[in-house]
Design a protein around this motif. Structure first.
Motif, mmCIF file in Angstrom:
data_model
loop_
_atom_site.group_PDB
_atom_site.id
_atom_site.type_symbol
_atom_site.label_atom_id
_atom_site.label_comp_id
_atom_site.label_asym_id
_atom_site.label_seq_id
_atom_site.Cartn_x
_atom_site.Cartn_y
_atom_site.Cartn_z
ATOM 1 N N CYS A 23 63.848 17.329 63.649
ATOM 2 C CA CYS A 23 64.176 16.161 64.108
ATOM 3 C C CYS A 23 65.618 15.880 64.024
ATOM 4 O O CYS A 23 66.284 15.508 63.026
ATOM 5 C CB CYS A 23 63.292 15.066 63.412
ATOM 6 S SG CYS A 23 63.770 13.202 64.153
ATOM 7 N N CYS A 49 63.293 7.290 66.568
ATOM 8 C CA CYS A 49 62.776 8.236 67.264
ATOM 9 C C CYS A 49 63.224 8.105 68.977
ATOM 10 O O CYS A 49 63.272 6.975 69.323
ATOM 11 C CB CYS A 49 61.191 8.509 67.418
ATOM 12 S SG CYS A 49 60.435 9.611 68.588
ATOM 13 N N CYS A 52 62.362 13.145 71.864
ATOM 14 C CA CYS A 52 62.444 14.374 72.358
ATOM 15 C C CYS A 52 61.486 15.208 72.218
ATOM 16 O O CYS A 52 61.459 16.513 72.972
ATOM 17 C CB CYS A 52 63.680 14.926 71.665
ATOM 18 S SG CYS A 52 63.618 15.467 69.944
ATOM 19 N N GLY A 53 60.518 15.104 71.428
ATOM 20 C CA GLY A 53 59.221 16.128 71.125
ATOM 21 C C GLY A 53 59.493 17.453 70.388
ATOM 22 O O GLY A 53 58.842 18.259 70.095
ATOM 23 N N CYS A 55 59.665 17.721 67.195
ATOM 24 C CA CYS A 55 58.835 17.789 66.278
ATOM 25 C C CYS A 55 57.500 18.264 66.398
ATOM 26 O O CYS A 55 56.865 18.946 65.666
ATOM 27 C CB CYS A 55 58.552 16.293 65.570
ATOM 28 S SG CYS A 55 58.067 15.082 66.616
HETATM 29 S S1 SF4 Z 1 60.143 13.024 69.000
HETATM 30 FE FE1 SF4 Z 1 60.125 13.977 66.935
HETATM 31 S S2 SF4 Z 1 61.809 15.172 66.748
HETATM 32 FE FE2 SF4 Z 1 62.436 13.988 68.456
HETATM 33 S S3 SF4 Z 1 63.360 12.147 67.532
HETATM 34 FE FE3 SF4 Z 1 61.103 11.558 67.785
HETATM 35 S S4 SF4 Z 1 60.551 12.118 65.654
HETATM 36 FE FE4 SF4 Z 1 62.387 13.063 66.133
#
Ligand code: SF4
Length: 67
Positions: A23, A49, A52-53, A55
């Motif tokens: 992340c 958050c 972006c995906g 994680c």
């Molecule tokens: S989607 Fe996941 S990796 Fe991306 S900012 Fe949010 S928690 Fe962080």
């Protein structure tokens, strides 16, 4: 915006959580009360958050889902 959720019934509670490390926003944090950081699982701070995906792609247990 897509929001992300960590299913604590699936999360393997790894102290080195790959999703947390992936992340870029520091949005994944340990749930309070674990015997070690991450011992009670992890959660997403929605305010940080960006959706972006990263994680979801990084979690080997597939505990992260999009809503
Ligand atoms: S989607 Fe996941 S990796 Fe991306 S900012 Fe949010 S928690 Fe962080």
């Amino acid at each position: 915006m897509t929001t992300y959720h960590i299913d604590l019934s699936i999360c393997d509670r790894s102290p080195g959580c790959p999703a947390r490390r992936a992340c870029p926003q520091g949005a994944i944090v340990p749930v309070e009360g674990g015997a070690y950081p991450g011992g009670a699982g992890y959660t997403v701070i929605e305010e940080r958050c960006t959706g972006c995906g990263a994680c979801m792609r990084a979690c080997p247990a597939r505990a992260v889902s999009a809503r």
